[in-house]
Motif scaffolding. Structure first.
Motif, PDB file in Angstrom:
ATOM      1  N   GLN A   1      11.249   4.694  -1.332  1.00 37.54           N
ATOM      2  CA  GLN A   1      10.963   3.477  -0.730  1.00 37.54           C
ATOM      3  C   GLN A   1      11.590   2.771   0.115  1.00 37.54           C
ATOM      4  N   ASN A   2      12.863   2.753  -0.082  1.00 39.29           N
ATOM      5  CA  ASN A   2      14.025   1.912   0.820  1.00 39.29           C
ATOM      6  C   ASN A   2      14.047   2.738   2.190  1.00 39.29           C
ATOM      7  N   ILE A   3      14.365   4.084   1.953  1.00 35.09           N
ATOM      8  CA  ILE A   3      14.538   4.733   3.095  1.00 35.09           C
ATOM      9  C   ILE A   3      13.466   4.770   4.050  1.00 35.09           C
ATOM     10  N   ILE A   4      12.276   4.902   3.583  1.00 36.81           N
ATOM     11  CA  ILE A   4      10.943   4.854   4.482  1.00 36.81           C
ATOM     12  C   ILE A   4      10.782   3.500   5.039  1.00 36.81           C
ATOM     13  N   PHE A   5      11.231   2.482   4.361  1.00 35.10           N
ATOM     14  CA  PHE A   5      11.121   1.304   4.881  1.00 35.10           C
ATOM     15  C   PHE A   5      12.247   0.537   5.570  1.00 35.10           C
TER      16      PHE A   5
ATOM     17  N   ALA B   1       1.043  -1.298   0.143  1.00 37.75           N
ATOM     18  CA  ALA B   1      -0.022   0.002  -0.093  1.00 37.75           C
ATOM     19  C   ALA B   1       1.099   1.148   0.086  1.00 37.75           C
ATOM     20  N   ILE B   2       1.855   1.295   0.820  1.00 42.89           N
ATOM     21  CA  ILE B   2       2.596   2.465   1.059  1.00 42.89           C
ATOM     22  C   ILE B   2       3.663   2.698  -0.211  1.00 42.89           C
ATOM     23  N   GLU B   3       4.054   1.525  -0.792  1.00 44.54           N
ATOM     24  CA  GLU B   3       4.953   1.663  -1.967  1.00 44.54           C
ATOM     25  C   GLU B   3       4.371   1.969  -2.937  1.00 44.54           C
ATOM     26  N   ASN B   4       3.018   1.573  -3.262  1.00 43.34           N
ATOM     27  CA  ASN B   4       2.135   2.000  -4.176  1.00 43.34           C
ATOM     28  C   ASN B   4       1.774   3.549  -4.049  1.00 43.34           C
ATOM     29  N   TYR B   5       1.603   4.007  -3.044  1.00 38.56           N
ATOM     30  CA  TYR B   5       1.140   5.304  -2.729  1.00 38.56           C
ATOM     31  C   TYR B   5       2.306   6.254  -3.060  1.00 38.56           C
ATOM     32  N   ILE B   6       3.425   6.046  -2.782  1.00 36.26           N
ATOM     33  CA  ILE B   6       4.801   6.696  -3.036  1.00 36.26           C
ATOM     34  C   ILE B   6       4.969   6.676  -4.400  1.00 36.26           C
ATOM     35  N   ARG B   7       4.853   5.551  -5.160  1.00 34.00           N
ATOM     36  CA  ARG B   7       4.891   5.667  -6.596  1.00 34.00           C
ATOM     37  C   ARG B   7       4.157   6.377  -7.300  1.00 34.00           C
ATOM     38  N   LEU B   8       2.798   6.371  -6.758  1.00 35.91           N
ATOM     39  CA  LEU B   8       1.643   7.222  -7.394  1.00 35.91           C
ATOM     40  C   LEU B   8       1.773   8.841  -7.236  1.00 35.91           C
ATOM     41  N   LYS B   9       2.318   9.001  -6.044  1.00 34.24           N
ATOM     42  CA  LYS B   9       2.745  10.563  -5.979  1.00 34.24           C
ATOM     43  C   LYS B   9       3.806  11.159  -6.603  1.00 34.24           C
ATOM     44  N   LEU B  10       4.832  10.208  -6.828  1.00 34.64           N
ATOM     45  CA  LEU B  10       5.959  10.363  -7.736  1.00 34.64           C
ATOM     46  C   LEU B  10       5.550  10.507  -9.086  1.00 34.64           C
ATOM     47  N   GLU B  11       4.724   9.711  -9.446  1.00 30.04           N
ATOM     48  CA  GLU B  11       4.375   9.742 -10.964  1.00 30.04           C
ATOM     49  C   GLU B  11       3.289  11.132 -11.248  1.00 30.04           C
ATOM     50  N   LEU B  12       2.937  11.534 -10.041  1.00 28.09           N
ATOM     51  CA  LEU B  12       2.240  12.781 -10.038  1.00 28.09           C
ATOM     52  C   LEU B  12       3.187  13.953 -10.268  1.00 28.09           C
TER      53      LEU B  12
ATOM     54  N   PHE C   1      16.387   7.692 -13.687  1.00 30.56           N
ATOM     55  CA  PHE C   1      16.402   8.678 -12.442  1.00 30.56           C
ATOM     56  C   PHE C   1      14.939   8.428 -11.844  1.00 30.56           C
ATOM     57  N   PHE C   2      13.836   8.505 -12.315  1.00 35.14           N
ATOM     58  CA  PHE C   2      12.557   8.129 -11.708  1.00 35.14           C
ATOM     59  C   PHE C   2      12.649   6.818 -11.120  1.00 35.14           C
ATOM     60  N   GLU C   3      13.060   5.759 -11.635  1.00 40.34           N
ATOM     61  CA  GLU C   3      12.856   4.534 -10.814  1.00 40.34           C
ATOM     62  C   GLU C   3      14.110   4.497  -9.651  1.00 40.34           C
ATOM     63  N   ASP C   4      15.214   4.988  -9.931  1.00 40.15           N
ATOM     64  CA  ASP C   4      16.211   5.192  -8.866  1.00 40.15           C
ATOM     65  C   ASP C   4      15.459   6.230  -7.475  1.00 40.15           C
ATOM     66  N   THR C   5      14.926   7.082  -8.048  1.00 37.50           N
ATOM     67  CA  THR C   5      14.334   7.829  -6.890  1.00 37.50           C
ATOM     68  C   THR C   5      13.314   7.236  -6.255  1.00 37.50           C
ATOM     69  N   CYS C   6      12.392   6.688  -6.949  1.00 35.67           N
ATOM     70  CA  CYS C   6      11.156   5.852  -6.394  1.00 35.67           C
ATOM     71  C   CYS C   6      11.992   4.724  -5.318  1.00 35.67           C
ATOM     72  N   GLN C   7      12.637   4.151  -5.869  1.00 31.51           N
ATOM     73  CA  GLN C   7      13.327   3.111  -4.918  1.00 31.51           C
ATOM     74  C   GLN C   7      13.898   3.843  -3.741  1.00 31.51           C
TER      75      GLN C   7
ATOM     76  N   PRO D   1      23.766   1.126   1.783  1.00 33.11           N
ATOM     77  CA  PRO D   1      23.936   1.587   0.661  1.00 33.11           C
ATOM     78  C   PRO D   1      23.016   2.718   0.254  1.00 33.11           C
ATOM     79  N   VAL D   2      23.336   3.945  -0.203  1.00 32.48           N
ATOM     80  CA  VAL D   2      21.888   4.900  -0.376  1.00 32.48           C
ATOM     81  C   VAL D   2      22.653   5.836  -1.316  1.00 32.48           C
ATOM     82  N   ASP D   3      21.809   6.500  -2.254  1.00 31.63           N
ATOM     83  CA  ASP D   3      22.410   7.388  -3.343  1.00 31.63           C
ATOM     84  C   ASP D   3      22.521   8.721  -2.344  1.00 31.63           C
ATOM     85  N   PRO D   4      23.803   9.148  -2.110  1.00 29.88           N
ATOM     86  CA  PRO D   4      23.830  10.258  -1.146  1.00 29.88           C
ATOM     87  C   PRO D   4      23.069  11.564  -1.756  1.00 29.88           C
TER      88      PRO D   4
END
Lengths: 227, 227
Positions: free
Chosen positions: A219-223, A110-121, A210-216, B173-176
């Motif tokens: 998501q990574n940091i938050i989780f 749920a949260i990863e989806n939400y992050i992705r949707l917001k980032l797509e926006l 860049f979009f995918e890297d940012t999204c991940q 590991p994280v993108d700085p």
DNA sequence: GTCTATATGGCGATAGAC
DNA sequence: GTCTATCGCCATATAGAC
């Protein structure tokens, strides 16, 4: 004597009439009218979102839309009506992503989806994000009632979903509101501060990698955090 | 013919003269002059940060500062000079917190300190944060050269510090750059979107408990995530 | 629907007395 | 240094011909 800012004096956004909605004869003509109105709205959003309400002139918008100033006033009776209509349209898009927040029971999905949707926006509607940001910074003269009403209710509702996850031991204890703020700020940052992001990284969200890297990364940091 | 936006045409912020700095006689008088100038600057920041450059009138500022319009023009020769001076002053404050980023070797201490300092800035200088945000959203007409120059260099330098921590296995590991963006966005959010935060939580960072809760929440998520 | 004036008002900035 | 008066420009909005 608050003089600047938009003098909306209690105008309710939702009460805005679409203007001309009563005229019926000539469906074809009606469609052409609406199409052009829509086109002007999109053009105007681009300008308003960069220069703000006061920094934008009707002439700029007219030039961008390749019409004359007077012609623009044929489609929108005032600068304010144009601006309000845009803001109203934006609100729905901005709010949409959070709707599917309790559909799924798994918090990670749920949260990863939400992050992705917001980032797509942030990628697809960066201008809307910036206009929204400008509006909030200026004290949300128009949106204040919305923030205190609908938005507050929605967040309280979604917070309960998050709290249920916590009490079920599915995620660590965290203030639900703060978690939502974290998601909003990190994702919207790439739209609102895109100039800064681009200055430093040389990229923006239209770059697929860049979009995918940012999204991940978000998501990574938050989780998982970084520790 | 980009008409709106501030027409600074290549004005370098750092080249700004303090005006009158050559006049020497009368140190007492000079101090009084500078004090009043400073007071106007602070008042003007409050107004500019809410309504933006175009949305702010000289008269508003003059009224807020309890002086006449003409008197204001005695201290600042134009609206632009006033605005530029403010922006110049802000930059240093905004940048200061990141300076102490490599002093300490322990990443947890360094990063948690940085988060706290940035959040303190959002609490103590919310207007500066908002003016900075307004500037970036509008395409950073004035600050662009700074973003591409000094700021970019600083971030590259700090990124190396973070990468060293990663290679030493001290953090995951994280993108700085993404990590830095995350810290910026989460902390600045409480200044730039304070109206929204207040609408939803009923509080802002001036509330001591809310400040501490927010600080810990951000620090926690960034270090431990929620999983 | 689209155009060419034009009315109207607000705002940045200056002149000049005190 | 501070004031009163005012200039000149620019932006929103309207009138009215086509």
């Amino acid at each position: 004597m608050a003089k600047a800012g938009i003098s909306l004096k209690g105008t309710k956004v939702s009460t805005l009439k679409k203007s001309r909605s009563t005229v019926e004869p000539g469906v074809r003509r009606r469609k052409k009218f609406d199409d052009k109105r829509q086109f002007i709205l999109e053009t105007a959003l681009a300008v308003f979102s960069q220069y703000g309400f006061h920094g934008t002139t009707i002439e700029q918008i007219a030039n961008s839309a390749d019409i004359s100033k007077t012609n623009l006033f044929y489609y929108f009776k005032s600068k304010e009506e144009l601006y309000l209509t845009i803001l109203e349209n934006i609100l729905n898009d901005w709010l949409a992503p959070i709707a599917g927040f309790d559909e799924v029971d798994d918090p990670k999905t749920a949260i990863e989806n939400y992050i992705r949707l917001k980032l797509e926006l942030s990628r697809d509607q960066p201008q809307a994000s910036r206009l929204f940001c400008l509006e909030i910074i200026q004290g949300a003269p128009i949106l204040k009632s919305y923030l205190n009403g609908d938005l507050k209710n929605i967040i309280e509702e979604k917070s309960k979903v998050i709290e249920r996850w916590i009490s079920q031991g599915k995620i660590k204890p965290v203030d639900p509101t703060q978690l939502i703020f974290t998601i909003w700020s990190t994702t919207q940052h790439y739209a609102d501060f895109s100039v800064q992001v681009k200055a430093i990284t040389g990229k923006d969200l239209t770059n697929k990698k860049f979009f995918e890297d940012t999204c991940q990364s978000i998501q990574n940091i938050i989780f998982n955090g970084i520790a």
